[in-house]
Design an enzyme around this catalytic site. Structure first.
Site, PDB file in Angstrom:
ATOM      1  N   THR A  18      35.581  14.233  61.348  1.00  0.00           N
ATOM      2  CA  THR A  18      35.049  14.501  62.658  1.00  0.00           C
ATOM      3  C   THR A  18      34.373  13.223  63.153  1.00  0.00           C
ATOM      4  O   THR A  18      34.346  12.872  64.414  1.00  0.00           O
ATOM      5  CB  THR A  18      34.157  15.722  62.978  1.00  0.00           C
ATOM      6  OG1 THR A  18      34.639  16.851  62.431  1.00  0.00           O
ATOM      7  CG2 THR A  18      33.712  16.111  64.353  1.00  0.00           C
ATOM      8  N   ARG A  22      33.129  10.174  55.186  1.00  0.00           N
ATOM      9  CA  ARG A  22      31.958  11.006  54.513  1.00  0.00           C
ATOM     10  C   ARG A  22      32.291  11.419  53.068  1.00  0.00           C
ATOM     11  O   ARG A  22      33.184  11.984  52.850  1.00  0.00           O
ATOM     12  CB  ARG A  22      31.332  11.930  55.168  1.00  0.00           C
ATOM     13  CG  ARG A  22      30.753  11.499  56.366  1.00  0.00           C
ATOM     14  CD  ARG A  22      30.040  12.570  57.373  1.00  0.00           C
ATOM     15  NE  ARG A  22      29.730  12.038  58.740  1.00  0.00           N
ATOM     16  CZ  ARG A  22      29.057  12.744  59.445  1.00  0.00           C
ATOM     17  NH1 ARG A  22      28.692  13.831  59.282  1.00  0.00           N
ATOM     18  NH2 ARG A  22      28.879  12.121  60.761  1.00  0.00           N
ATOM     19  N   SER A 113      25.198  11.022  58.849  1.00  0.00           N
ATOM     20  CA  SER A 113      24.308  11.916  59.582  1.00  0.00           C
ATOM     21  C   SER A 113      23.397  12.910  58.941  1.00  0.00           C
ATOM     22  O   SER A 113      22.728  12.430  58.407  1.00  0.00           O
ATOM     23  CB  SER A 113      25.440  12.554  60.632  1.00  0.00           C
ATOM     24  OG  SER A 113      24.662  13.058  61.544  1.00  0.00           O
ATOM     25  N   LYS A 126      31.357   4.793  59.911  1.00  0.00           N
ATOM     26  CA  LYS A 126      32.153   4.671  60.924  1.00  0.00           C
ATOM     27  C   LYS A 126      32.183   3.735  61.700  1.00  0.00           C
ATOM     28  O   LYS A 126      31.235   2.694  61.719  1.00  0.00           O
ATOM     29  CB  LYS A 126      31.692   5.999  61.818  1.00  0.00           C
ATOM     30  CG  LYS A 126      30.477   6.178  62.350  1.00  0.00           C
ATOM     31  CD  LYS A 126      30.245   7.273  63.056  1.00  0.00           C
ATOM     32  CE  LYS A 126      28.857   7.494  63.729  1.00  0.00           C
ATOM     33  NZ  LYS A 126      28.750   8.215  64.990  1.00  0.00           N
ATOM     34  N   ASP A 280      20.882  10.177  61.425  1.00  0.00           N
ATOM     35  CA  ASP A 280      21.413   8.902  62.198  1.00  0.00           C
ATOM     36  C   ASP A 280      20.882   8.805  63.641  1.00  0.00           C
ATOM     37  O   ASP A 280      21.120   7.853  64.398  1.00  0.00           O
ATOM     38  CB  ASP A 280      22.709   8.369  62.260  1.00  0.00           C
ATOM     39  CG  ASP A 280      23.675   9.613  62.715  1.00  0.00           C
ATOM     40  OD1 ASP A 280      23.032  10.859  62.582  1.00  0.00           O
ATOM     41  OD2 ASP A 280      24.715   9.322  63.172  1.00  0.00           O
ATOM     42  N   ASP A 282      21.375  10.727  66.200  1.00  0.00           N
ATOM     43  CA  ASP A 282      22.123  11.238  67.390  1.00  0.00           C
ATOM     44  C   ASP A 282      22.017  12.629  67.929  1.00  0.00           C
ATOM     45  O   ASP A 282      22.233  13.101  69.005  1.00  0.00           O
ATOM     46  CB  ASP A 282      23.561  10.812  67.385  1.00  0.00           C
ATOM     47  CG  ASP A 282      24.082  11.379  66.013  1.00  0.00           C
ATOM     48  OD1 ASP A 282      23.464  11.770  65.269  1.00  0.00           O
ATOM     49  OD2 ASP A 282      25.336  11.079  65.879  1.00  0.00           O
ATOM     50  N   THR A 345      35.936  19.317  69.271  1.00  0.00           N
ATOM     51  CA  THR A 345      34.602  19.058  68.449  1.00  0.00           C
ATOM     52  C   THR A 345      34.477  17.358  68.151  1.00  0.00           C
ATOM     53  O   THR A 345      35.730  17.026  67.525  1.00  0.00           O
ATOM     54  CB  THR A 345      34.351  19.763  67.494  1.00  0.00           C
ATOM     55  OG1 THR A 345      34.287  21.054  67.703  1.00  0.00           O
ATOM     56  CG2 THR A 345      33.149  19.244  66.517  1.00  0.00           C
ATOM     57  N   GLU A 364      27.390  18.977  73.031  1.00  0.00           N
ATOM     58  CA  GLU A 364      27.920  19.775  71.603  1.00  0.00           C
ATOM     59  C   GLU A 364      26.830  20.953  71.332  1.00  0.00           C
ATOM     60  O   GLU A 364      25.712  20.526  71.251  1.00  0.00           O
ATOM     61  CB  GLU A 364      28.231  19.039  70.605  1.00  0.00           C
ATOM     62  CG  GLU A 364      29.567  18.196  71.044  1.00  0.00           C
ATOM     63  CD  GLU A 364      30.133  17.610  69.648  1.00  0.00           C
ATOM     64  OE1 GLU A 364      31.083  18.037  69.348  1.00  0.00           O
ATOM     65  OE2 GLU A 364      29.554  16.381  69.010  1.00  0.00           O
ATOM     66  N   GLU A 365      27.459  22.041  70.869  1.00  0.00           N
ATOM     67  CA  GLU A 365      26.556  23.013  70.464  1.00  0.00           C
ATOM     68  C   GLU A 365      25.774  22.493  69.153  1.00  0.00           C
ATOM     69  O   GLU A 365      24.767  23.228  68.786  1.00  0.00           O
ATOM     70  CB  GLU A 365      27.127  24.115  70.033  1.00  0.00           C
ATOM     71  CG  GLU A 365      28.361  24.320  69.519  1.00  0.00           C
ATOM     72  CD  GLU A 365      28.248  23.825  67.726  1.00  0.00           C
ATOM     73  OE1 GLU A 365      27.183  24.024  67.144  1.00  0.00           O
ATOM     74  OE2 GLU A 365      29.127  23.025  67.299  1.00  0.00           O
ATOM     75  N   SER A 366      26.274  21.532  68.400  1.00  0.00           N
ATOM     76  CA  SER A 366      25.621  21.367  67.197  1.00  0.00           C
ATOM     77  C   SER A 366      24.368  19.983  67.423  1.00  0.00           C
ATOM     78  O   SER A 366      24.549  19.109  66.679  1.00  0.00           O
ATOM     79  CB  SER A 366      26.762  20.335  66.353  1.00  0.00           C
ATOM     80  OG  SER A 366      27.416  19.310  66.985  1.00  0.00           O
ATOM     81  N   ARG A 497      33.113  27.468  60.113  1.00  0.00           N
ATOM     82  CA  ARG A 497      32.174  27.785  61.251  1.00  0.00           C
ATOM     83  C   ARG A 497      32.632  28.605  62.118  1.00  0.00           C
ATOM     84  O   ARG A 497      33.737  28.660  62.500  1.00  0.00           O
ATOM     85  CB  ARG A 497      31.982  26.576  62.066  1.00  0.00           C
ATOM     86  CG  ARG A 497      31.853  25.103  61.032  1.00  0.00           C
ATOM     87  CD  ARG A 497      30.857  24.134  62.173  1.00  0.00           C
ATOM     88  NE  ARG A 497      30.691  22.826  61.398  1.00  0.00           N
ATOM     89  CZ  ARG A 497      29.702  22.554  60.455  1.00  0.00           C
ATOM     90  NH1 ARG A 497      28.941  23.546  59.906  1.00  0.00           N
ATOM     91  NH2 ARG A 497      29.689  21.309  60.160  1.00  0.00           N
TER      92      ARG A 497
HETATM   93  C1  VG1 Z   1      29.789  18.375  63.050  1.00  0.00           C
HETATM   94  C2  VG1 Z   1      29.508  19.158  64.616  1.00  0.00           C
HETATM   95  C3  VG1 Z   1      29.916  18.395  65.669  1.00  0.00           C
HETATM   96  C4  VG1 Z   1      29.722  16.972  65.656  1.00  0.00           C
HETATM   97  C5  VG1 Z   1      29.767  16.227  64.131  1.00  0.00           C
HETATM   98  C6  VG1 Z   1      29.448  14.939  63.965  1.00  0.00           C
HETATM   99  O1  VG1 Z   1      31.096  18.188  62.930  1.00  0.00           O
HETATM  100  O2  VG1 Z   1      29.974  20.380  64.579  1.00  0.00           O
HETATM  101  O3  VG1 Z   1      29.965  19.005  66.894  1.00  0.00           O
HETATM  102  O4  VG1 Z   1      30.225  16.080  66.729  1.00  0.00           O
HETATM  103  O5  VG1 Z   1      29.398  17.172  63.188  1.00  0.00           O
HETATM  104  O6  VG1 Z   1      27.742  15.015  64.256  1.00  0.00           O
HETATM  105  P1  VG1 Z   1      32.093  19.495  61.982  1.00  0.00           P
HETATM  106  O7  VG1 Z   1      33.688  18.991  61.884  1.00  0.00           O
HETATM  107  O8  VG1 Z   1      31.380  19.298  60.671  1.00  0.00           O
HETATM  108  O9  VG1 Z   1      31.856  20.665  62.881  1.00  0.00           O
HETATM  109  V1  VG1 Z   1      26.996  13.823  63.400  1.00  0.00           V
HETATM  110  O10 VG1 Z   1      25.204  14.079  63.954  1.00  0.00           O
HETATM  111  O11 VG1 Z   1      27.249  14.247  62.051  1.00  0.00           O
HETATM  112  O12 VG1 Z   1      27.431  12.380  63.678  1.00  0.00           O
HETATM  113 CO    CO Z   2      24.154  12.644  63.628  1.00  0.00          CO
END
Ligand code: VG1
Ligand code: CO
Length: 544
Positions: A18, A22, A113, A126, A280, A282, A345, A364-366, A497
């Site tokens: 995403t 990592r 992150s 990234k 990080d 964000d 996402t 985003e919800e996250s 999730r």
């Molecule tokens: C998670 C979140 C997603 C976000 C991503 C990167 O991804 O759900 O909304 O954009 O992390 O955020 P995933 O694929 O694990 O659901 V960050 O702050 O880690 O750059």
């Molecule tokens: Co982050």
């Protein structure tokens, strides 16, 4: 310039997820592992493009070593100038801002992150492109293809750069400049928000705030912004020093991991306002006294109030949310008469919409929100937004939320994560559920009718690129939703999730407990996907 060509062989597991690649630190430390991936990024760029590169990370374990390697590879690869954050530190949003400011070719961010750091933790890398945003899928696919065929990489022989000392040093045919991104970022924020207005909040000492930097990247930025420029009390920023292992914590700003802050905000002498950011920088979590704002609600509030913020005087032009994010912002967009885009996402899907000015706000919800000021989500920006809003409205966070729900209705929302479950079983859960979708559409489960279900796919309205298999959606007759997807950021096993959402227009019902309100939906979600059977888990690992 003494360029060495080092022979190497492909690793088969370098597919970016995403948000970048990592892996556990030990994986990155394997001979040639980091180098291969970096070379594949460089190989995906045209030679004429290699002008300015920016490098920095969230300060986690292995950051400094990785930067020294990448610097020498960037020089060997033909970059003219390389900017690197002082002490190797650059937050993700600051990186996006710097790429745009210097019109750089791109930036390399070393971070995993919100994943834990330290020798046994995670590391990540990234690449962000010229617009300051995460590489789009087309590019990450290209990079991945390169990783499968790579047979050598280039690096120069040179002494390490002193990352703590600001200034320019020649390296091979290029020059390396160590820069301080904190002042630049704070200046930028000062253009977007009314700092004088926010200062009046803090002036009398009556308004108190607590910000948890979680020993991650935002500490220095937050101290500069809140304590130095805005006059908040010294000590407002807690856990301010970036540490290689984040003090042993999990730098994820949610109710579970930011527990120190949560205890304060729900304690007897709670400050008026609380916030936290991730590894990080964000992500953001917004809290009021005894009050938690879901990220989806935060986005909706921002959309409804964007015109109050000096940097956005013309108001909302359009908004986007990731598919699993609650539809709270959709209601606002409807009332404002602007379009609301629904994307997969990951922040990379907002880039084209922002570049083409279709939207100026997204989230985003996250725990992610951001705007067209950069091309990443921006934790401190969101915190400043809320402070500015509190100063405009002269209301508490709880009052702002009450008003918002009265006007737009309330979307009860929660995400249940099942972390580190068996990957094969998790994939089976998803494929089994997907196969049953056509049979489930129209059926009632526990008296709740499923009106539609699908596997979300997205066609980008700007470049028409198509992204499929982005999450299984179930829509119910009252507008409730259940969404399932597998995480693309974890490093161990799989993470399932489950996103749950229920809309309640009646403001009499707005004081209810979220998990209780969602109880029936939670039960249905378990039944539909047979979660216990496939994951072997009785409970989710994390509820946000
Ligand atoms: C998670 C979140 C997603 C976000 C991503 C990167 O991804 O759900 O909304 O954009 O992390 O955020 P995933 O694929 O694990 O659901 V960050 O702050 O880690 O750059
Ligand atoms: Co982050």
């Amino acid at each position: 310039m003494n360029i060495q060509q080092i022979s190497s062989t492909p690793f088969t597991d370098q597919k970016p997820g995403t948000s970048g690649l990592r892996k556990k630190v030990d994986v990155f430390k394997q001979a040639h592992y980091l180098e291969n991936f970096v070379q594949c990024i460089f190989n995906s760029l045209g030679d004429s493009d290699k002008d300015i590169l920016i490098i920095g990370g969230d300060g986690r374990f292995y950051n400094r070593q990785a930067i020294q390697v990448i610097l020498k590879m960037a020089v060997a690869s033909g970059f003219r100038k390389i900017l690197v954050g002082q002490s190797g530190l650059v937050s993700t949003p600051a990186m996006s801002a710097q790429i745009r400011k210097y019109k750089a070719t791109g930036g390399i961010i070393l971070s995993a992150s919100h994943n834990p750091g330290g020798p046994d933790g995670d590391f990540g890398i990234k690449f962000n492109t010229q617009n300051g945003g995460p590489a789009p899928e087309k590019l990450t696919d290209q990079i991945y293809q390169n990783t499968l065929t790579i047979d050598q990489y280039q690096i120069i022989e040179a002494a390490d750069i002193d990352l703590d000392q600001l200034g320019t040093t020649p390296m091979g045919n290029a020059e390396v400049e160590v820069i301080d991104t904190v002042a630049d970022y704070a200046d930028f924020m000062q253009h977007l928000f009314d700092f004088e207005r926010i200062k009046t909040l803090f002036r009398t000492g009556a308004f108190q705030m607590s910000f948890d930097a979680m020993h991650a990247i935002t500490g220095p930025y937050a101290k500069e912004l809140f304590e130095r420029r805005l006059g908040a009390m010294v000590g407002t920023v807690m856990n301010a020093e970036p540490l290689e292992d984040f003090g042993g914590g999990h730098p994820d700003p949610n109710m579970v991991h930011a527990h120190e802050l949560v205890e304060q905000m729900f304690g007897p002498k709670a400050p008026d306002f609380g916030a936290a950011s991730d590894g990080d920088g964000d992500r953001n979590m917004i809290l009021g006294r005894h009050c938690y704002v879901t990220p989806s609600d935060s986005l909706a509030v921002m959309a409804a109030n964007l015109h109050h913020i000096p940097g956005y005087r013309n108001g909302l032009s359009g908004v986007a949310r990731s598919m699993p994010t609650s539809q709270a912002v959709d209601r606002v967009a409807e009332v404002m008469g602007v379009h609301c885009y629904e994307t997969p996402t990951g922040w990379k899907f907002f880039g084209n919409l922002l570049d083409s000015k279709k939207i100026n706000l997204c989230g985003e919800e996250s725990f992610g929100s951001g705007s067209d000021h950069i091309r990443e989500k921006d934790g401190l920006w969101a915190v400043l937004f809320w402070l500015d809003l509190i100063a405009v409205k002269q209301q508490s966070v709880a009052e702002i939320m009450q008003d918002h729900w009265r006007r737009f209705g309330r979307h009860y929302y929660s995400r249940h994560d099942y972390e580190e479950v068996d990957k094969t079983r998790a994939e089976e859960l998803m494929s089994t559920l997907k196969a049953r979708q056509s049979e489930l559409a129209g059926q009632a489960i526990n008296g709740y009718k499923i009106t539609a279900c699908d596997d979300f796919s997205y066609t980008d309205p700007v470049d028409n690129s198509c992204s499929e298999n982005q999450g299984l959606r179930f829509l119910f007759e009252d507008g409730s939703r259940i969404v399932y997807r597998l995480s693309g950021t974890g490093t161990v096993g799989a993470t399932l999730r489950v996103y749950l959402e229920r809309y309640e227009p009646n403001s009499e019902q707005h004081q209810l407990d979220t998990q209780q309100t969602l109880a029936l939906l939670i039960k249905i979600a378990e039944q539909l996907a047979r979660i216990k059977e496939f994951t072997g888990r009785e409970q989710p690992s994390v509820i946000t």
